[in-house]
Design an enzyme around this catalytic site. Sequence first.
Site, PDB file in Angstrom:
ATOM      1  N   GLU A  76       0.818  -1.221   0.000  1.00  0.00           N
ATOM      2  CA  GLU A  76       0.000   0.000   0.000  1.00  0.00           C
ATOM      3  C   GLU A  76       0.852   1.271   0.000  1.00  0.00           C
ATOM      4  OE1 GLU A  76      -2.922  -0.423  -0.699  1.00  0.00           O
ATOM      5  OE2 GLU A  76      -3.760  -2.189   0.326  1.00  0.00           O
ATOM      6  N   HIS A  95      -2.809   2.076   8.238  1.00  0.00           N
ATOM      7  CA  HIS A  95      -3.873   1.291   7.610  1.00  0.00           C
ATOM      8  C   HIS A  95      -4.027  -0.007   8.393  1.00  0.00           C
ATOM      9  CE1 HIS A  95      -6.088  -1.300   5.055  1.00  0.00           C
ATOM     10  NE2 HIS A  95      -5.036  -2.021   4.715  1.00  0.00           N
ATOM     11  N   HIS A  97      -6.767  -3.568   9.528  1.00  0.00           N
ATOM     12  CA  HIS A  97      -7.944  -4.411   9.317  1.00  0.00           C
ATOM     13  C   HIS A  97      -8.572  -4.649  10.686  1.00  0.00           C
ATOM     14  CE1 HIS A  97      -6.086  -6.390   5.417  1.00  0.00           C
ATOM     15  NE2 HIS A  97      -6.045  -5.068   5.392  1.00  0.00           N
ATOM     16  N   TYR A 211     -11.655  22.758  22.496  1.00  0.00           N
ATOM     17  CA  TYR A 211     -11.521  21.631  23.429  1.00  0.00           C
ATOM     18  C   TYR A 211     -10.052  21.227  23.571  1.00  0.00           C
ATOM     19  CZ  TYR A 211     -12.147  16.832  25.185  1.00  0.00           C
ATOM     20  OH  TYR A 211     -12.096  15.674  25.918  1.00  0.00           O
TER      21      TYR A 211
HETATM   22  P1  13P Z   1       1.393  -5.426   3.146  1.00  0.00           P
HETATM   23  O1  13P Z   1       1.884  -6.621   3.937  1.00  0.00           O
HETATM   24  O2  13P Z   1       1.977  -5.419   1.748  1.00  0.00           O
HETATM   25  O3  13P Z   1       1.589  -4.139   3.893  1.00  0.00           O
HETATM   26  O4  13P Z   1      -0.158  -5.619   2.889  1.00  0.00           O
HETATM   27  C1  13P Z   1      -1.056  -5.797   3.941  1.00  0.00           C
HETATM   28  C2  13P Z   1      -2.354  -5.109   3.672  1.00  0.00           C
HETATM   29  O5  13P Z   1      -3.094  -4.904   4.592  1.00  0.00           O
HETATM   30  C3  13P Z   1      -2.726  -4.717   2.285  1.00  0.00           C
HETATM   31  O6  13P Z   1      -3.843  -3.904   2.275  1.00  0.00           O
END
Ligand code: 13P
Length: 215
Positions: A76, A95, A97, A211
């Site tokens: 990414e 980023h 998940h 704030y």
């Molecule tokens: P990478 O291991 O290449 O960072 O990818 C993981 C990921 O979440 C891709 O969206």
Amino acid sequence: MALEVSDEGRAALLAAARLLAELGLNTGTAGNLSVRIGDGLLITPSAVLPGRMQPADMVYVDGDGHAHGAREPSSEWQLHRDLYRARPEAGAVIHVHSPFATALACQRRDIPAFHYTIARFGGDSIRCSEYHTFGSAELSATVVAAMADRTACLMANHGATVIGRDLDHALQVLREFEALCELYWRTLQLGPPVLLTVEEMAAVVERYRSYGARR
Ligand code: 13P
């Protein structure tokens, strides 16, 4: 030039990657994070478990998109580079998940003004980007658009991305964002929430301007 990258910078990025794993905000090799360095960035390597990463595995990507390092940069890296280009105030990009944000992102739904603290992320909603294959320029473009005037967004059938002034701030934004997503997820179990009005949210945005100003 990879030489600009300090050992401390590499160690801090690695520590943050491990913290995300410990907190359950990323599992396995999912997710990636970076810090801005001049007109380039330092990013986690692709497909390496945080527990197996070493400081030297962090990859410097220069302003022309050339990677300098023994490892491949995160798939990414374009998303991170494009966010730094679009958002001069961003010093770090994360980023993930993370479970609650990703569950909502799999519904491809924006988060409305169900709770006033949504204003912490820049406005009265959180957008969900379109779906595109991970690591693609198309994914980068839709995420940059979904992040307009915001510090967080969902990514359809994928996860979430946040920006911060620096790594510590981005981690804080992320933790608050995942908590907001969990609240929304729990609220939805009870049925559709009562939403705050445009006027009520405008007052919150105004109140947030002062704030914590005297901390
Ligand atoms: P990478 O291991 O290449 O960072 O990818 C993981 C990921 O979440 C891709 O969206």
